[in-house]
Motif scaffolding. Sequence first.
Motif, PDB file in Angstrom:
ATOM      1  N   ARG A 105       0.796  -1.212   0.000  1.00 27.08           N
ATOM      2  CA  ARG A 105       0.000   0.000   0.000  1.00 27.08           C
ATOM      3  C   ARG A 105       0.842   1.280   0.000  1.00 27.08           C
ATOM      4  NH1 ARG A 105      -5.318  -0.094   1.756  1.00 27.08           N
ATOM      5  NH2 ARG A 105      -5.133   2.173   1.695  1.00 27.08           N
ATOM      6  N   ASP A 106       2.048   1.232   0.528  1.00 26.83           N
ATOM      7  CA  ASP A 106       2.856   2.446   0.476  1.00 26.83           C
ATOM      8  C   ASP A 106       3.078   2.873  -0.973  1.00 26.83           C
ATOM      9  OD1 ASP A 106       4.501   0.265  -0.059  1.00 26.83           O
ATOM     10  OD2 ASP A 106       6.129   0.914   1.244  1.00 26.83           O
ATOM     11  N   GLU A 107       3.415   1.914  -1.829  1.00 24.78           N
ATOM     12  CA  GLU A 107       3.672   2.206  -3.239  1.00 24.78           C
ATOM     13  C   GLU A 107       2.378   2.499  -3.996  1.00 24.78           C
ATOM     14  OE1 GLU A 107       5.862   0.108  -7.113  1.00 24.78           O
ATOM     15  OE2 GLU A 107       5.911  -0.851  -5.144  1.00 24.78           O
ATOM     16  N   PHE A 108       1.343   1.711  -3.741  1.00 23.58           N
ATOM     17  CA  PHE A 108       0.072   1.862  -4.447  1.00 23.58           C
ATOM     18  C   PHE A 108      -0.596   3.197  -4.126  1.00 23.58           C
ATOM     19  CE2 PHE A 108      -4.625   1.163  -4.241  1.00 23.58           C
ATOM     20  CZ  PHE A 108      -4.872   1.000  -5.595  1.00 23.58           C
ATOM     21  N   ASP A 109      -0.676   3.535  -2.844  1.00 19.90           N
ATOM     22  CA  ASP A 109      -1.340   4.777  -2.455  1.00 19.90           C
ATOM     23  C   ASP A 109      -0.591   5.999  -2.985  1.00 19.90           C
ATOM     24  OD1 ASP A 109      -2.930   2.988  -1.138  1.00 19.90           O
ATOM     25  OD2 ASP A 109      -2.844   3.982   0.812  1.00 19.90           O
ATOM     26  N   LEU A 110       0.732   5.925  -2.993  1.00 18.83           N
ATOM     27  CA  LEU A 110       1.521   7.023  -3.547  1.00 18.83           C
ATOM     28  C   LEU A 110       1.238   7.185  -5.033  1.00 18.83           C
ATOM     29  CD1 LEU A 110       3.741   9.183  -3.277  1.00 18.83           C
ATOM     30  CD2 LEU A 110       5.425   7.372  -3.714  1.00 18.83           C
ATOM     31  N   LEU A 111       1.163   6.078  -5.746  1.00 23.35           N
ATOM     32  CA  LEU A 111       0.879   6.116  -7.179  1.00 23.35           C
ATOM     33  C   LEU A 111      -0.480   6.781  -7.444  1.00 23.35           C
ATOM     34  CD1 LEU A 111       1.457   3.221  -9.715  1.00 23.35           C
ATOM     35  CD2 LEU A 111      -0.686   4.473  -9.714  1.00 23.35           C
ATOM     36  N   LEU A 112      -1.506   6.397  -6.674  1.00 16.85           N
ATOM     37  CA  LEU A 112      -2.834   6.981  -6.862  1.00 16.85           C
ATOM     38  C   LEU A 112      -2.830   8.479  -6.576  1.00 16.85           C
ATOM     39  CD1 LEU A 112      -5.446   4.486  -5.338  1.00 16.85           C
ATOM     40  CD2 LEU A 112      -4.727   4.725  -7.700  1.00 16.85           C
ATOM     41  N   LEU A 113      -2.173   8.869  -5.501  1.00 12.35           N
ATOM     42  CA  LEU A 113      -2.157  10.286  -5.122  1.00 12.35           C
ATOM     43  C   LEU A 113      -1.430  11.121  -6.169  1.00 12.35           C
ATOM     44  CD1 LEU A 113      -3.139  12.103  -2.812  1.00 12.35           C
ATOM     45  CD2 LEU A 113      -0.880  11.850  -1.759  1.00 12.35           C
ATOM     46  N   ARG A 114      -0.296  10.621  -6.653  1.00 14.05           N
ATOM     47  CA  ARG A 114       0.452  11.340  -7.691  1.00 14.05           C
ATOM     48  C   ARG A 114      -0.357  11.405  -8.990  1.00 14.05           C
ATOM     49  NH1 ARG A 114       2.505  12.748  -3.884  1.00 14.05           N
ATOM     50  NH2 ARG A 114       4.661  12.529  -3.161  1.00 14.05           N
ATOM     51  N   HIS A 115      -1.090  10.347  -9.286  1.00 13.04           N
ATOM     52  CA  HIS A 115      -1.895  10.333 -10.507  1.00 13.04           C
ATOM     53  C   HIS A 115      -3.012  11.370 -10.428  1.00 13.04           C
ATOM     54  CE1 HIS A 115      -3.198   8.485 -14.263  1.00 13.04           C
ATOM     55  NE2 HIS A 115      -4.446   8.527 -13.822  1.00 13.04           N
ATOM     56  N   ALA A 116      -3.616  11.517  -9.266  1.00  8.46           N
ATOM     57  CA  ALA A 116      -4.646  12.543  -9.094  1.00  8.46           C
ATOM     58  C   ALA A 116      -4.061  13.929  -9.358  1.00  8.46           C
ATOM     59  CB  ALA A 116      -5.227  12.458  -7.685  1.00  8.46           C
ATOM     60  N   ALA A 117      -2.845  14.166  -8.857  1.00 10.99           N
ATOM     61  CA  ALA A 117      -2.191  15.457  -9.092  1.00 10.99           C
ATOM     62  C   ALA A 117      -1.884  15.659 -10.574  1.00 10.99           C
ATOM     63  CB  ALA A 117      -0.910  15.542  -8.261  1.00 10.99           C
ATOM     64  N   GLU A 118      -1.461  14.598 -11.240  1.00 11.03           N
ATOM     65  CA  GLU A 118      -1.170  14.684 -12.675  1.00 11.03           C
ATOM     66  C   GLU A 118      -2.407  15.051 -13.480  1.00 11.03           C
ATOM     67  OE1 GLU A 118       0.493  10.934 -13.760  1.00 11.03           O
ATOM     68  OE2 GLU A 118       2.259  11.180 -12.466  1.00 11.03           O
ATOM     69  N   LEU A 119      -3.574  14.597 -13.019  1.00 12.48           N
ATOM     70  CA  LEU A 119      -4.819  14.896 -13.722  1.00 12.48           C
ATOM     71  C   LEU A 119      -5.343  16.297 -13.407  1.00 12.48           C
ATOM     72  CD1 LEU A 119      -6.752  11.501 -13.470  1.00 12.48           C
ATOM     73  CD2 LEU A 119      -5.605  12.475 -15.467  1.00 12.48           C
TER      74      LEU A 119
END
Length: 425
Positions: A105-119
């Motif tokens: 979850r450390d890697e997965f949650d970071l990926l989701l949060l960064r993706h939201a920022a990218e959008l």
Amino acid sequence: MKDRWDAIILGGGPGGSTLAASLARLGRRALVLERERFPRFHIGESLLPHSREVFARLGLDEKLDARFLRKYGARFLCSSTGRARTYSFADAFDPKFEFAYQVPRDEFDLLLLRHAAELGAEVRESWEAVEVVFDGPRAIGVRARPVARSGDVAAGERTAAGDVVELRAPVIVDATGRDTLLASRMRRKAQVAELDKTALFAHYEGAAREEGVHEGNIQVVIFEHGWFWFIPFRGVVTSVGAVVSSSWIRSRGKGETLDELFDRTVAQSSWAREFLANARRVRPVGALADFSYRIDQLTGDGWLFVGDAGGFVDPLFSTGAHLAIKGADLAATAIHRALDAGDTSRAAFVGYEADVRYAVDLFLGVVQGFYRGHFRETLFEENQRPTMRKLITTILAGDVFHPERRPQWASFLQQHYPPELPAFA
């Protein structure tokens, strides 16, 4: 004066990140306030196939497939009888999504949060929501403060650690997980019958796992005092947890550490002992107690809950992240339509609340049936009917959101495994 954001989302976990990404994709201005700095450890590491419908829409599927181990099914094992049964997601009523992912979850949650920022969502980590601001019954904003000095905010809002600022938006979303910020202040929260359990958990290197296409399957080992999860990640690490009864927790000896208690728990199951015989623990044992609960109301004027903030079901079927992700997708649509209509009262969100309750209650009835014993036996039936096998597999795949048309099998499930809901006085 027009609000700077359309929605302020408290919490940057899977629910908050998915909601922010979905709103940004719809052209809405979303602000995420996350108290911690990602990456950070979290349990709930096994996803369900039907979350991929949301991932595909957000352009995430390829990113996930490149990083995480595919999960094609679930294997259940009984320590007392030696029985084992595997359910493959391809056998569900709707086999559109044949696999999910096993995710640290450390890697997965970071990926989701960064993706939201990218959008296009604005993300502020190390920001703590102190309280939701109300004008009568309507939520109109949030008082928040940076946990550490923050220079990653807009000009004119640079603040020192501890300085509280007021941020306004027509919709406030509590996605703070078990912290349930809004519920703790204004809603009623109750434990769910049959689910007064405690989870013990750790990570291991070298735990036994299946081979080939089944390598990523979650393995659920049932024993006298509860059940274990074995969630393999890409590489050599496996998440191992035990969800145990309150009576087993009370057997903990004076001075017995969590590591020692976990080792004693493993010793109660022949399957667990075998899977960990050549494994090495690489993360200290953690614990989470009495973690199933329900909130009396998921929406109100200008506010709503997403994910664990609105309630949590036992992790038997890996429901937590899935309910957060799919619920956030529904919430984004509801918020978008409410803003278009200029009506963010509770009436605008009743459909969202009904759809989430329906999905949660399908899971809840089956989970309670498992602990009472009759559904547990159904999992291992020797002469299991093909239709029942498809029904079980469909639940395991997370196909529980039916906002447009509710299938016949769901009515069967509601009739045979009705949830026992807490009463709110």
